[in-house]
Design a protein around this motif. Structure first.
Motif, mmCIF file in Angstrom:
data_model
loop_
_atom_site.group_PDB
_atom_site.id
_atom_site.type_symbol
_atom_site.label_atom_id
_atom_site.label_comp_id
_atom_site.label_asym_id
_atom_site.label_seq_id
_atom_site.Cartn_x
_atom_site.Cartn_y
_atom_site.Cartn_z
ATOM 1 N N MET A 1 -11.785 3.905 -10.106
ATOM 2 C CA MET A 1 -11.008 3.978 -8.954
ATOM 3 C C MET A 1 -10.675 2.743 -8.555
ATOM 4 N N SER A 2 -9.381 2.668 -8.126
ATOM 5 C CA SER A 2 -8.689 1.478 -7.715
ATOM 6 C C SER A 2 -7.805 1.476 -6.504
ATOM 7 N N LYS A 3 -7.586 0.575 -5.757
ATOM 8 C CA LYS A 3 -6.770 0.493 -4.623
ATOM 9 C C LYS A 3 -5.892 -0.646 -4.775
ATOM 10 N N ILE A 4 -4.534 -0.499 -4.286
ATOM 11 C CA ILE A 4 -3.890 -1.398 -4.476
ATOM 12 C C ILE A 4 -3.354 -1.511 -2.943
ATOM 13 N N THR A 5 -2.994 -2.803 -2.330
ATOM 14 C CA THR A 5 -2.307 -2.956 -0.953
ATOM 15 C C THR A 5 -1.474 -4.042 -1.281
ATOM 16 N N PHE A 6 -0.649 -3.715 -0.179
ATOM 17 C CA PHE A 6 0.408 -4.811 -0.200
ATOM 18 C C PHE A 6 0.507 -5.429 1.003
ATOM 19 N N ASN A 7 0.713 -6.929 1.128
ATOM 20 C CA ASN A 7 0.669 -7.467 2.249
ATOM 21 C C ASN A 7 2.245 -7.561 2.864
ATOM 22 N N THR A 8 2.399 -6.490 3.720
ATOM 23 C CA THR A 8 4.092 -6.145 3.998
ATOM 24 C C THR A 8 4.575 -7.268 4.630
ATOM 25 N N GLU A 9 3.980 -8.355 5.013
ATOM 26 C CA GLU A 9 4.780 -9.555 5.820
ATOM 27 C C GLU A 9 5.044 -10.478 4.830
ATOM 28 N N ARG A 10 4.386 -10.407 3.655
ATOM 29 C CA ARG A 10 4.573 -11.525 2.581
ATOM 30 C C ARG A 10 5.594 -10.811 1.652
ATOM 31 N N CYS A 11 6.022 -9.646 1.590
ATOM 32 C CA CYS A 11 6.823 -8.878 0.717
ATOM 33 C C CYS A 11 8.079 -9.137 0.957
ATOM 34 N N LYS A 12 8.908 -9.381 0.012
ATOM 35 C CA LYS A 12 10.322 -9.708 0.360
ATOM 36 C C LYS A 12 11.100 -8.544 -0.207
ATOM 37 N N GLY A 13 10.702 -7.313 -0.643
ATOM 38 C CA GLY A 13 11.316 -6.291 -1.271
ATOM 39 C C GLY A 13 12.137 -6.719 -2.541
ATOM 40 N N CYS A 14 11.825 -7.465 -3.350
ATOM 41 C CA CYS A 14 12.548 -7.788 -4.620
ATOM 42 C C CYS A 14 12.399 -6.891 -5.741
ATOM 43 N N GLU A 15 11.480 -5.879 -5.637
ATOM 44 C CA GLU A 15 11.421 -4.666 -6.485
ATOM 45 C C GLU A 15 10.861 -5.135 -7.889
ATOM 46 N N LEU A 16 10.433 -6.188 -8.073
ATOM 47 C CA LEU A 16 9.766 -6.515 -9.534
ATOM 48 C C LEU A 16 8.469 -5.573 -9.595
ATOM 49 N N CYS A 17 7.828 -5.551 -8.575
ATOM 50 C CA CYS A 17 6.592 -4.303 -8.760
ATOM 51 C C CYS A 17 7.098 -3.222 -9.223
ATOM 52 N N VAL A 18 8.285 -2.766 -8.518
ATOM 53 C CA VAL A 18 8.590 -1.249 -8.597
ATOM 54 C C VAL A 18 8.996 -1.083 -10.146
ATOM 55 N N SER A 19 9.720 -2.170 -10.658
ATOM 56 C CA SER A 19 10.241 -1.953 -12.032
ATOM 57 C C SER A 19 8.899 -1.966 -13.248
ATOM 58 N N VAL A 20 7.890 -2.788 -12.772
ATOM 59 C CA VAL A 20 6.909 -2.602 -13.799
ATOM 60 C C VAL A 20 5.724 -1.586 -13.626
ATOM 61 N N CYS A 21 5.663 -1.044 -12.608
ATOM 62 C CA CYS A 21 4.628 0.289 -12.572
ATOM 63 C C CYS A 21 4.750 1.327 -13.472
ATOM 64 N N PRO A 22 3.881 1.557 -14.322
ATOM 65 C CA PRO A 22 4.089 2.583 -15.273
ATOM 66 C C PRO A 22 3.946 4.008 -14.854
ATOM 67 N N LYS A 23 3.349 4.208 -13.560
ATOM 68 C CA LYS A 23 3.315 5.512 -13.047
ATOM 69 C C LYS A 23 4.333 5.821 -11.962
ATOM 70 N N LYS A 24 5.301 4.591 -11.929
ATOM 71 C CA LYS A 24 6.406 4.742 -10.968
ATOM 72 C C LYS A 24 6.034 5.230 -9.479
ATOM 73 N N ILE A 25 5.035 4.857 -9.088
ATOM 74 C CA ILE A 25 4.749 5.250 -7.908
ATOM 75 C C ILE A 25 4.796 4.309 -6.673
ATOM 76 N N ILE A 26 5.443 2.796 -7.056
ATOM 77 C CA ILE A 26 5.590 1.754 -6.017
ATOM 78 C C ILE A 26 7.050 2.103 -5.672
ATOM 79 N N VAL A 27 7.275 1.953 -4.359
ATOM 80 C CA VAL A 27 8.567 2.340 -3.815
ATOM 81 C C VAL A 27 8.894 1.238 -2.710
ATOM 82 N N LEU A 28 10.027 1.000 -2.263
ATOM 83 C CA LEU A 28 10.274 0.255 -0.785
ATOM 84 C C LEU A 28 10.102 0.981 0.294
#
Length: 74
Positions: A1-28
């Motif tokens: 089991m894994s857990k991903i968290t995002f530091n929302t205040e550090r994130c600038k919404g560049c969408e690099l993570c969105v583009s590499v997610c193999p499951k396509k579950i990262i969104v803005l």
């Protein structure tokens, strides 16, 4: 089991993570952080495999991946 968290205040919404997610579950997020950006979030956390691609590509160190180890007998 894994857990991903995002530091929302550090994130600038560049969408690099969105583009590499193999499951396509990262969104803005529709929400806006203090910097005025739409930070990344997970649309379906249960589908996350913990591959870490989002962690490695994030230029702002806004992603944390926590993986739980399985017991040796599992």
């Amino acid at each position: 089991m894994s857990k991903i968290t995002f530091n929302t205040e550090r994130c600038k919404g560049c969408e690099l993570c969105v583009s590499v997610c193999p499951k396509k579950i990262i969104v803005l997020s529709p929400e806006i952080n203090a910097q005025g950006f739409h930070p990344a979030t997970l649309s379906d956390p249960g589908k996350c495999t913990g591959c870490g691609f989002c962690f490695y590509i994030c230029p702002d160190l806004a992603v944390t991946v926590v993986r739980e180890r399985r017991a040796a007998n599992e």
